[in-house]
Design a protein around this motif. Structure first.
Motif, PDB file in Angstrom:
ATOM      1  N   LEU A 179       0.809  -1.215   0.000  1.00  0.00           N
ATOM      2  CA  LEU A 179       0.000   0.000   0.000  1.00  0.00           C
ATOM      3  C   LEU A 179       0.848   1.273   0.000  1.00  0.00           C
ATOM      4  O   LEU A 179       0.435   2.301  -0.542  1.00  0.00           O
ATOM      5  N   VAL A 180       2.043   1.191   0.589  1.00  0.00           N
ATOM      6  CA  VAL A 180       2.816   2.416   0.825  1.00  0.00           C
ATOM      7  C   VAL A 180       4.156   2.439   0.095  1.00  0.00           C
ATOM      8  O   VAL A 180       4.489   3.411  -0.581  1.00  0.00           O
ATOM      9  N   HIS A 181       4.953   1.373   0.221  1.00  0.00           N
ATOM     10  CA  HIS A 181       6.339   1.402  -0.240  1.00  0.00           C
ATOM     11  C   HIS A 181       6.595   0.614  -1.531  1.00  0.00           C
ATOM     12  O   HIS A 181       7.589   0.866  -2.203  1.00  0.00           O
ATOM     13  N   ASP A 182       5.743  -0.346  -1.824  1.00  0.00           N
ATOM     14  CA  ASP A 182       6.031  -1.273  -2.926  1.00  0.00           C
ATOM     15  C   ASP A 182       4.829  -1.378  -3.858  1.00  0.00           C
ATOM     16  O   ASP A 182       4.343  -2.464  -4.170  1.00  0.00           O
ATOM     17  N   LYS A 183       4.351  -0.223  -4.305  1.00  0.00           N
ATOM     18  CA  LYS A 183       3.103  -0.157  -5.070  1.00  0.00           C
ATOM     19  C   LYS A 183       3.210  -0.751  -6.468  1.00  0.00           C
ATOM     20  O   LYS A 183       2.192  -0.957  -7.125  1.00  0.00           O
ATOM     21  N   GLN A 184       4.436  -1.013  -6.907  1.00  0.00           N
ATOM     22  CA  GLN A 184       4.614  -1.545  -8.255  1.00  0.00           C
ATOM     23  C   GLN A 184       5.024  -3.019  -8.257  1.00  0.00           C
ATOM     24  O   GLN A 184       5.531  -3.518  -9.256  1.00  0.00           O
ATOM     25  N   ASN A 185       4.771  -3.695  -7.171  1.00  0.00           N
ATOM     26  CA  ASN A 185       5.027  -5.131  -7.111  1.00  0.00           C
ATOM     27  C   ASN A 185       3.812  -5.837  -7.714  1.00  0.00           C
ATOM     28  O   ASN A 185       2.934  -6.351  -7.021  1.00  0.00           O
ATOM     29  N   TRP A 186       3.752  -5.842  -9.049  1.00  0.00           N
ATOM     30  CA  TRP A 186       2.540  -6.262  -9.747  1.00  0.00           C
ATOM     31  C   TRP A 186       2.162  -7.715  -9.438  1.00  0.00           C
ATOM     32  O   TRP A 186       0.976  -8.032  -9.273  1.00  0.00           O
ATOM     33  N   GLN A 187       3.147  -8.585  -9.357  1.00  0.00           N
ATOM     34  CA  GLN A 187       2.849  -9.986  -9.091  1.00  0.00           C
ATOM     35  C   GLN A 187       2.209 -10.149  -7.707  1.00  0.00           C
ATOM     36  O   GLN A 187       1.209 -10.857  -7.558  1.00  0.00           O
ATOM     37  N   ALA A 188       2.785  -9.476  -6.707  1.00  0.00           N
ATOM     38  CA  ALA A 188       2.231  -9.581  -5.360  1.00  0.00           C
ATOM     39  C   ALA A 188       0.843  -8.964  -5.276  1.00  0.00           C
ATOM     40  O   ALA A 188      -0.040  -9.481  -4.571  1.00  0.00           O
ATOM     41  N   LEU A 189       0.637  -7.869  -5.998  1.00  0.00           N
ATOM     42  CA  LEU A 189      -0.687  -7.250  -6.004  1.00  0.00           C
ATOM     43  C   LEU A 189      -1.732  -8.207  -6.580  1.00  0.00           C
ATOM     44  O   LEU A 189      -2.837  -8.334  -6.045  1.00  0.00           O
ATOM     45  N   GLU A 190      -1.379  -8.866  -7.667  1.00  0.00           N
ATOM     46  CA  GLU A 190      -2.310  -9.816  -8.278  1.00  0.00           C
ATOM     47  C   GLU A 190      -2.570 -10.998  -7.351  1.00  0.00           C
ATOM     48  O   GLU A 190      -3.706 -11.484  -7.246  1.00  0.00           O
ATOM     49  N   GLU A 191      -1.534 -11.455  -6.662  1.00  0.00           N
ATOM     50  CA  GLU A 191      -1.710 -12.563  -5.708  1.00  0.00           C
ATOM     51  C   GLU A 191      -2.596 -12.132  -4.534  1.00  0.00           C
ATOM     52  O   GLU A 191      -3.438 -12.897  -4.073  1.00  0.00           O
ATOM     53  N   ALA A 192      -2.402 -10.903  -4.086  1.00  0.00           N
ATOM     54  CA  ALA A 192      -3.196 -10.408  -2.955  1.00  0.00           C
ATOM     55  C   ALA A 192      -4.685 -10.365  -3.298  1.00  0.00           C
ATOM     56  O   ALA A 192      -5.535 -10.614  -2.435  1.00  0.00           O
ATOM     57  N   LEU A 193      -4.988 -10.067  -4.541  1.00  0.00           N
ATOM     58  CA  LEU A 193      -6.390 -10.009  -4.950  1.00  0.00           C
ATOM     59  C   LEU A 193      -7.080 -11.370  -4.874  1.00  0.00           C
ATOM     60  O   LEU A 193      -8.302 -11.447  -4.861  1.00  0.00           O
ATOM     61  N   GLN A 194      -6.285 -12.437  -4.815  1.00  0.00           N
ATOM     62  CA  GLN A 194      -6.857 -13.787  -4.717  1.00  0.00           C
ATOM     63  C   GLN A 194      -7.121 -14.197  -3.265  1.00  0.00           C
ATOM     64  O   GLN A 194      -7.691 -15.259  -3.021  1.00  0.00           O
ATOM     65  N   LEU A 195      -6.714 -13.351  -2.308  1.00  0.00           N
ATOM     66  CA  LEU A 195      -6.915 -13.682  -0.895  1.00  0.00           C
ATOM     67  C   LEU A 195      -8.377 -13.472  -0.522  1.00  0.00           C
ATOM     68  O   LEU A 195      -8.869 -12.338  -0.493  1.00  0.00           O
ATOM     69  N   GLU A 196      -9.055 -14.533  -0.217  1.00  0.00           N
ATOM     70  CA  GLU A 196     -10.475 -14.437   0.120  1.00  0.00           C
ATOM     71  C   GLU A 196     -10.702 -13.575   1.359  1.00  0.00           C
ATOM     72  O   GLU A 196     -11.694 -12.843   1.458  1.00  0.00           O
ATOM     73  N   ALA A 197      -9.769 -13.627   2.310  1.00  0.00           N
ATOM     74  CA  ALA A 197      -9.963 -12.924   3.581  1.00  0.00           C
ATOM     75  C   ALA A 197      -9.584 -11.447   3.525  1.00  0.00           C
ATOM     76  O   ALA A 197      -9.899 -10.702   4.455  1.00  0.00           O
TER      77      ALA A 197
END
Length: 226
Positions: A179-197
């Motif tokens: 959210l703050v320091h690593d906003k361009q970590n595209w792979q992690a962002l896409e993985e985070a969107l798969q987190l149901e919780a």
């Protein structure tokens, strides 16, 4: 095992800062009595701004007592439990150890980690440090929001028992980094969107970050073709 050392509630109070008046329930007071934790809040706790605070995904906030000494040094003042708007002041549970989806038993209730807290601008006014919301975000000492899976009565202090571990990778601290320091970590962002919780609010932020990158990528591609 982690524990909570106080339960804290507040009703909105009026503040005046630089001729500006505003209402906030940020600074809470410790209860000496058991309180009921519902799907929406701890008994006796209210929010001044229900658009941005509270709700099912942010029913309660956990904040680590281990952070207090840092803030006391930085602000040059003593801070009581509840000073960070936390429903539960905890020991042994921080943004680096709690993961999205973690399920905990606390008193008679069962809670699940949903997202980091994104600090309100009112922190800056109440504590007389306009940049305090930025400090909170940059240091990762944000606090941990939870949803309530099972309602129940909460004693004034007690243990926090891990019932089910969520994502090992996506700690609350790691989500803060995205959210703050690593906003361009595209792979992690896409993985985070798969987190149901993970709460829908944070998912929307990540979707916007990815959408901007897609638009920028399209613009760069179009620019090369023309």
């Amino acid at each position: 095992m982690s524990q909570y050392i106080s339960i804290n509630t507040s009703k909105p109070k009026m503040y005046v800062y630089d001729k500006m008046k505003f209402s906030s329930a940020l600074v809470k007071e410790t209860s000496s009595l058991p309180l009921f934790l519902s799907k929406l809040s701890l008994e006796g706790d209210e929010q001044a701004d229900t658009k941005h605070h509270g709700g099912v995904e942010k029913a309660a906030l956990l904040y680590s007592f281990e952070h207090f000494s840092y803030w006391e040094d930085r602000l040059q003042r003593k801070l009581a439990h509840g000073s960070f708007g936390e429903t539960f002041t905890t020991i042994g549970l921080t943004e680096k150890t709690a993961s999205i989806g973690d399920v905990y038993k606390i008193g008679e209730a069962v809670i699940q980690v949903s997202q980091p807290r994104r600090p309100c601008y009112k922190f800056g006014y109440i504590y007389g440090e306009r940049d305090m919301p930025i400090w909170i975000e940059q240091t990762g000492r944000t606090g941990i929001y939870v949803r309530v899976l099972e309602e129940g009565l909460i004693a004034p202090e007690g243990e926090i028992e891990l019932v089910e571990k969520g994502s090992e990778k996506f700690t609350v601290d790691f989500i803060n980094q995205l959210l703050v320091h690593d906003k361009q970590n595209w792979q992690a962002l896409e993985e985070a969107l798969q987190l149901e919780a993970l709460s829908p609010n944070v998912k929307r932020v990540f979707e916007k970050q990815l959408a901007r990158e897609f638009e920028n990528s399209e613009a760069r591609h179009f620019g090369r073709l023309t």
